[in-house]
Design a protein around this motif. Structure first.
Motif, PDB file in Angstrom:
ATOM      1  N   ALA A 406      85.876  52.200 -43.920  1.00 26.17           N
ATOM      2  CA  ALA A 406      85.637  51.025 -44.766  1.00 26.17           C
ATOM      3  C   ALA A 406      85.247  51.439 -46.184  1.00 26.17           C
ATOM      4  O   ALA A 406      85.646  50.806 -47.169  1.00 26.17           O
ATOM      5  CB  ALA A 406      84.548  50.147 -44.158  1.00 26.17           C
ATOM      6  N   LEU A 407      84.466  52.513 -46.294  1.00 26.77           N
ATOM      7  CA  LEU A 407      84.079  53.024 -47.611  1.00 26.77           C
ATOM      8  C   LEU A 407      85.326  53.468 -48.383  1.00 26.77           C
ATOM      9  O   LEU A 407      85.477  53.170 -49.578  1.00 26.77           O
ATOM     10  CB  LEU A 407      83.100  54.186 -47.451  1.00 26.77           C
ATOM     11  N   ALA A 408      86.214  54.180 -47.724  1.00 26.84           N
ATOM     12  CA  ALA A 408      87.448  54.628 -48.374  1.00 26.84           C
ATOM     13  C   ALA A 408      88.287  53.438 -48.832  1.00 26.84           C
ATOM     14  O   ALA A 408      88.839  53.428 -49.942  1.00 26.84           O
ATOM     15  CB  ALA A 408      88.258  55.500 -47.410  1.00 26.84           C
ATOM     16  N   ASN A 409      88.371  52.414 -47.985  1.00 28.19           N
ATOM     17  CA  ASN A 409      89.127  51.213 -48.340  1.00 28.19           C
ATOM     18  C   ASN A 409      88.539  50.539 -49.568  1.00 28.19           C
ATOM     19  O   ASN A 409      89.261  50.059 -50.448  1.00 28.19           O
ATOM     20  CB  ASN A 409      89.143  50.246 -47.155  1.00 28.19           C
ATOM     21  N   GLU A 410      87.219  50.520 -49.641  1.00 25.05           N
ATOM     22  CA  GLU A 410      86.563  49.845 -50.762  1.00 25.05           C
ATOM     23  C   GLU A 410      86.778  50.597 -52.075  1.00 25.05           C
ATOM     24  O   GLU A 410      86.824  49.992 -53.146  1.00 25.05           O
ATOM     25  CB  GLU A 410      85.071  49.679 -50.489  1.00 25.05           C
ATOM     26  N   LYS A 411      86.914  51.910 -52.013  1.00 26.44           N
ATOM     27  CA  LYS A 411      87.214  52.667 -53.231  1.00 26.44           C
ATOM     28  C   LYS A 411      88.598  52.280 -53.766  1.00 26.44           C
ATOM     29  O   LYS A 411      88.794  52.186 -54.983  1.00 26.44           O
ATOM     30  CB  LYS A 411      87.162  54.172 -52.964  1.00 26.44           C
ATOM     31  N   VAL A 412      89.541  52.032 -52.864  1.00 27.90           N
ATOM     32  CA  VAL A 412      90.863  51.572 -53.289  1.00 27.90           C
ATOM     33  C   VAL A 412      90.752  50.188 -53.924  1.00 27.90           C
ATOM     34  O   VAL A 412      91.395  49.892 -54.938  1.00 27.90           O
ATOM     35  CB  VAL A 412      91.846  51.558 -52.105  1.00 27.90           C
ATOM     36  N   VAL A 413      89.912  49.319 -53.330  1.00 29.84           N
ATOM     37  CA  VAL A 413      89.683  47.985 -53.897  1.00 29.84           C
ATOM     38  C   VAL A 413      89.117  48.106 -55.310  1.00 29.84           C
ATOM     39  O   VAL A 413      89.494  47.353 -56.216  1.00 29.84           O
ATOM     40  CB  VAL A 413      88.724  47.171 -53.002  1.00 29.84           C
ATOM     41  N   GLN A 414      88.211  49.056 -55.510  1.00 27.56           N
ATOM     42  CA  GLN A 414      87.629  49.250 -56.844  1.00 27.56           C
ATOM     43  C   GLN A 414      88.701  49.571 -57.884  1.00 27.56           C
ATOM     44  O   GLN A 414      88.553  49.216 -59.050  1.00 27.56           O
ATOM     45  CB  GLN A 414      86.601  50.380 -56.815  1.00 27.56           C
ATOM     46  N   ARG A 430      89.335  60.120 -50.153  1.00 24.17           N
ATOM     47  CA  ARG A 430      89.873  61.188 -49.308  1.00 24.17           C
ATOM     48  C   ARG A 430      88.769  61.842 -48.468  1.00 24.17           C
ATOM     49  O   ARG A 430      88.949  62.132 -47.286  1.00 24.17           O
ATOM     50  CB  ARG A 430      90.557  62.249 -50.172  1.00 24.17           C
ATOM     51  N   THR A 431      87.619  62.066 -49.077  1.00 24.61           N
ATOM     52  CA  THR A 431      86.501  62.680 -48.354  1.00 24.61           C
ATOM     53  C   THR A 431      86.062  61.800 -47.190  1.00 24.61           C
ATOM     54  O   THR A 431      85.836  62.272 -46.070  1.00 24.61           O
ATOM     55  CB  THR A 431      85.311  62.916 -49.313  1.00 24.61           C
ATOM     56  N   ALA A 432      85.955  60.494 -47.462  1.00 23.09           N
ATOM     57  CA  ALA A 432      85.540  59.560 -46.410  1.00 23.09           C
ATOM     58  C   ALA A 432      86.586  59.476 -45.303  1.00 23.09           C
ATOM     59  O   ALA A 432      86.251  59.410 -44.110  1.00 23.09           O
ATOM     60  CB  ALA A 432      85.286  58.175 -47.014  1.00 23.09           C
ATOM     61  N   LEU A 433      87.870  59.486 -45.674  1.00 21.55           N
ATOM     62  CA  LEU A 433      88.939  59.418 -44.672  1.00 21.55           C
ATOM     63  C   LEU A 433      88.948  60.647 -43.768  1.00 21.55           C
ATOM     64  O   LEU A 433      89.170  60.534 -42.555  1.00 21.55           O
ATOM     65  CB  LEU A 433      90.296  59.272 -45.361  1.00 21.55           C
ATOM     66  N   GLU A 434      88.717  61.800 -44.346  1.00 23.93           N
ATOM     67  CA  GLU A 434      88.669  63.025 -43.536  1.00 23.93           C
ATOM     68  C   GLU A 434      87.538  62.965 -42.515  1.00 23.93           C
ATOM     69  O   GLU A 434      87.698  63.370 -41.356  1.00 23.93           O
ATOM     70  CB  GLU A 434      88.506  64.240 -44.451  1.00 23.93           C
ATOM     71  N   ALA A 435      86.387  62.431 -42.954  1.00 26.70           N
ATOM     72  CA  ALA A 435      85.255  62.290 -42.031  1.00 26.70           C
ATOM     73  C   ALA A 435      85.588  61.301 -40.922  1.00 26.70           C
ATOM     74  O   ALA A 435      85.316  61.552 -39.739  1.00 26.70           O
ATOM     75  CB  ALA A 435      84.014  61.841 -42.799  1.00 26.70           C
ATOM     76  N   ALA A 436      86.177  60.166 -41.296  1.00 30.49           N
ATOM     77  CA  ALA A 436      86.523  59.143 -40.308  1.00 30.49           C
ATOM     78  C   ALA A 436      87.526  59.681 -39.298  1.00 30.49           C
ATOM     79  O   ALA A 436      87.388  59.476 -38.081  1.00 30.49           O
ATOM     80  CB  ALA A 436      87.089  57.912 -41.014  1.00 30.49           C
ATOM     81  N   VAL A 449      94.565  52.864 -45.404  1.00 33.02           N
ATOM     82  CA  VAL A 449      94.028  53.344 -46.681  1.00 33.02           C
ATOM     83  C   VAL A 449      94.764  54.605 -47.131  1.00 33.02           C
ATOM     84  O   VAL A 449      95.053  54.777 -48.320  1.00 33.02           O
ATOM     85  CB  VAL A 449      92.515  53.610 -46.567  1.00 33.02           C
ATOM     86  N   THR A 450      95.104  55.481 -46.188  1.00 34.11           N
ATOM     87  CA  THR A 450      95.870  56.687 -46.527  1.00 34.11           C
ATOM     88  C   THR A 450      97.195  56.308 -47.182  1.00 34.11           C
ATOM     89  O   THR A 450      97.602  56.894 -48.196  1.00 34.11           O
ATOM     90  CB  THR A 450      96.134  57.530 -45.270  1.00 34.11           C
ATOM     91  N   GLY A 451      97.853  55.306 -46.614  1.00 30.34           N
ATOM     92  CA  GLY A 451      99.111  54.840 -47.193  1.00 30.34           C
ATOM     93  C   GLY A 451      98.928  54.325 -48.612  1.00 30.34           C
ATOM     94  O   GLY A 451      99.749  54.604 -49.498  1.00 30.34           O
ATOM     95  N   ALA A 452      97.849  53.579 -48.843  1.00 26.38           N
ATOM     96  CA  ALA A 452      97.590  53.035 -50.181  1.00 26.38           C
ATOM     97  C   ALA A 452      97.326  54.147 -51.190  1.00 26.38           C
ATOM     98  O   ALA A 452      97.826  54.109 -52.325  1.00 26.38           O
ATOM     99  CB  ALA A 452      96.409  52.077 -50.130  1.00 26.38           C
ATOM    100  N   LEU A 453      96.549  55.145 -50.792  1.00 21.11           N
ATOM    101  CA  LEU A 453      96.287  56.284 -51.687  1.00 21.11           C
ATOM    102  C   LEU A 453      97.575  57.028 -52.016  1.00 21.11           C
ATOM    103  O   LEU A 453      97.841  57.382 -53.167  1.00 21.11           O
ATOM    104  CB  LEU A 453      95.283  57.240 -51.044  1.00 21.11           C
TER     105      LEU A 453
END
Length: 683
Positions: A406-414, A430-436, A449-453
């Protein structure tokens, strides 16, 4: 946040037959909306009225006194009588309402809305609270229509019509099928003659043999679609707000993930609807849904409760209902209980298992839900607050994979708000996605979120497509994935693959801006202008103040050479800009439409405005300035700023690959093609 309570006369108005009109001639329908708005504003100003909001073809207004509300209603209907296409019905109620952030809430609002639905073109209907105020005043003639039962209202309400000459009074035939009157119900009860013994026999026989006749208790398999609404916070308790959409969203996700006969509409299909569109009747017509689930949160003494019900949208019968004690220390357990009860009521026997929440710290889960509640906000401040909640959830429970996603998704929203740099977005996301992914690789949001990045910031087009495919494998009913997947394919020119995905998003979410915009945009890129117009037209019918809807629809008209329509829509978009600017992207779009439509004076004005802005401010998105220079004929500067957009990983640089945006000479030029190749596109 400013909140105030006061007694007011609340008025709902609605244009009868507007949806059909929109389908036949949408341009004329838009012009009627404007005329209707002007009529209302001119009528309410002398009577101290206030336009709260527009609801498509309807209006919600408030007045300080009953007399002024009635006089304004009479003026509105008299003005509408002169325009044959505007057939208006009006409902009015007097009661306590809550004003909050330029909106109103309370039973009085819902009652006024329901009264309006009983009307006919030219009628003014109102409750007894209105009638009591005006019955002894000259100038008002009243006719009682009888008493009616309204949902969530304890006692039947007597409804009146203004019967002055020139105003329509509904007849019984007009009102049949809308609401059954309390007197009709009473008469039926008095004339029941079936012998008690026979009735008991039939009831007993039904109980004994119902399973053989109808199968197990629950909803029949013929009922195939379900809408879940955000829950009501009856006492407007600020400590419960995050649950009003958090719990129903999780129920939607859980039910959608099951392999069953049931189609569950997405969050975006139901959560953004105005209150007037949340009646079972409206939901059935709007979404073609069979079932509606509602919930309400309330406090009693020191305890909080959640009441849920499942209703047949056609018959209005309750099919299931339950009351739950709300334990803030076990919200995930509550969600699992509701899901299990719903599955029993729906007779769901899924091929796959229900994926119950991982054991997570209750405080961390609450923080996650609070963050999700804010992540659908419309301001940079709400987005930043959402991030704070996700970070707190991770601090409480460092192994909470969903919070990282969710944190990674919100960075994309920002990135959409321009409040974070591209490098910051990519690094933290990317850091948050790797952890998730390390904690739980089965979470669909990771791949969305990976697709959006990959698409917006890193231009790894194939990786983006693969990520979206993975997300759909894990969550085959996720509208957001279909939208992003379809957009990526459309940009890459793979239209035969893109359009079916856009249509699938519409199937799951037929009414939100995001899904309708995606369908219109994908068809526009495919040069399917008729289908594009239809999608944007429906979006504007449902969301008449959506600026981008007018702009995107204008694109299609401009490309078709229908310049008058394009200019009219662009002008309309400009009138909706509160600050006269909107954003760099909006100014770029307006410049394109006016230039394409040969409206040189207006195009020059927008271009000059942008260049003045650029000389005084740091341009947030270099791709917009490159476009302005292109439209102004300065191709050297256009290429220079295209390279700057590439260097800064502009999230809108993908538009350089859209042939419709440029003339053939510029698009095929060696300089422009070098930029396209640098981004990984292939001509």
């Amino acid at each position: 946040m400013t909140v105030s309570r006061q007694l007011s006369a609340i008025m709902f108005t609605d244009i009868v037959g507007y949806t059909a009109m929109m389908g036949n001639n949408e341009e004329k329908a838009f012009s009627l909306i404007k005329m209707n708005r002007d009529i209302h504003l001119n009528a309410i100003e002398p009577h101290n009225g206030r336009l709260i909001k527009e609801l498509g073809d309807g209006m919600l207004l408030s007045f300080p006194s009953v007399s002024e509300a009635m006089l304004a209603a009479m003026n509105i209907q008299q003005a509408c009588e002169k325009i044959s296409e505007i057939n208006l019905r009006i409902g009015i109620h007097y009661g306590e309402i809550i004003f909050e952030n330029n909106d109103v809430f309370g039973d009085a609002v819902n009652i006024a809305s329901r009264i309006q639905t009983l009307g006919v073109p030219g009628s003014i209907l109102f409750s007894k609270s209105i009638a009591n105020e005006i019955k002894n005043k000259s100038g008002f003639e009243l006719t009682s229509l009888g008493s009616f039962d309204f949902k969530h209202v304890d006692e039947p309400m007597e409804i009146f019509a203004l019967s002055n000459p020139g105003f329509a009074v509904p007849k019984k035939a007009d009102m049949d099928g809308k609401l059954k009157s309390a007197s009709e119900k009473s008469t039926w009860k008095k004339n029941v003659w079936i012998p008690i013994g026979l009735l008991l026999f039939l009831v007993a026989a039904f109980i004994l043999f119902k399973d053989q006749l109808f199968g197990t208790k629950g909803v029949t398999l013929e009922m195939r679609s379900m809408a879940i609404l955000p829950f009501e916070n009856l006492q407007r308790d600020s400590t419960l707000y995050f649950l009003t959409d958090g719990i129903p969203e999780n129920l939607i996700n859980s039910l959608s993930a099951l392999e069953t006969h049931l189609k569950v509409f997405s969050r975006s299909a139901t959560f953004g609807l105005p209150d007037s569109a949340k009646t079972n009747e409206h939901l059935h017509k709007l979404l073609n849904t069979d079932l509606v689930m509602r919930g309400s949160l309330q406090k009693s003494a020191n305890e909080s409760f959640l009441r849920c019900e499942l209703v047949d949208a056609v018959s209005q019968n309750q099919l299931w209902g339950n009351k739950y004690l709300l334990d803030m220390n076990d919200i995930s357990g509550l969600e699992n209980s509701i899901l299990a009860d719903l599955m029993r009521a729906l007779k769901i026997q899924s091929k796959n298992e229900v994926n119950e929440n991982r054991e997570v710290d209750p405080a961390a889960y609450a923080e996650y839900l609070m963050g999700r509640h804010l992540s659908y906000g419309s301001t940079p401040q709400e987005s930043e607050k959402a991030l704070e909640h996700f970070r707190e959830a991770i601090r409480i429970d460092p192994k909470y994979a969903l919070a990282y996603a969710a944190l990674a998704n919100e960075k994309v929203v920002q990135g959409q708000f321009g409040t974070a740099s591209t490098k910051e977005i990519i690094y933290e996301a990317r850091t948050a996605l790797e952890a998730a992914k390390a904690l739980d690789p089965s979470i669909p949001m990771i791949y969305t979120v990976t697709g959006a990045l990959n698409f917006y910031y890193e231009w790894e087009w194939q990786d983006a497509l693969e990520a979206y495919r993975k997300a759909l494998d894990l969550s085959p009913a996720d509208v957001q994935v279909y939208i992003r997947y379809a957009t990526t394919l459309a940009i890459l020119g793979r239209h035969t693959e893109s359009i079916p995905l856009a249509n699938k998003a519409i199937e799951l979410d037929p009414v939100s801006i995001s899904s309708l915009h995606n369908l219109g945009w994908c068809n526009l890129l495919a040069s399917n202008f008729k289908e594009s117009h239809e999608a944007f037209g429906k979006a504007l019918e449902l969301h008449p103040n959506w600026i981008w809807g007018y702009i995107k629809k204008a694109y299609g008209h401009a490309l078709l050479g229908e310049y008058n329509e394009a200019i009219m829509l662009a002008d309309k978009a400009q009138t909706l800009l509160a600050d006269g600017w909107g954003s760099e992207l909006i100014q770029d779009a307006l410049a394109y439409i006016y230039t394409k439509s040969n409206e040189k004076e207006k195009a020059d004005a927008v271009i000059e405005r942008f260049l003045t802005y650029a000389s005084q401010n740091t341009v947030k998105d270099p791709s917009t300035l490159s476009s302005i220079y292109y439209l102004n004929g300065n191709y050297e500067k256009a290429i220079e700023w295209e390279w700057k957009a590439v260097e800064q990983n502009s999230s809108n640089a993908y538009t350089f690959y859209i042939p419709l945006k440029y003339d053939k000479v510029f698009f095929n030029s060696e300089e422009h093609q070098q930029i396209i190749k640098a981004m990984g596109f292939k001509k």
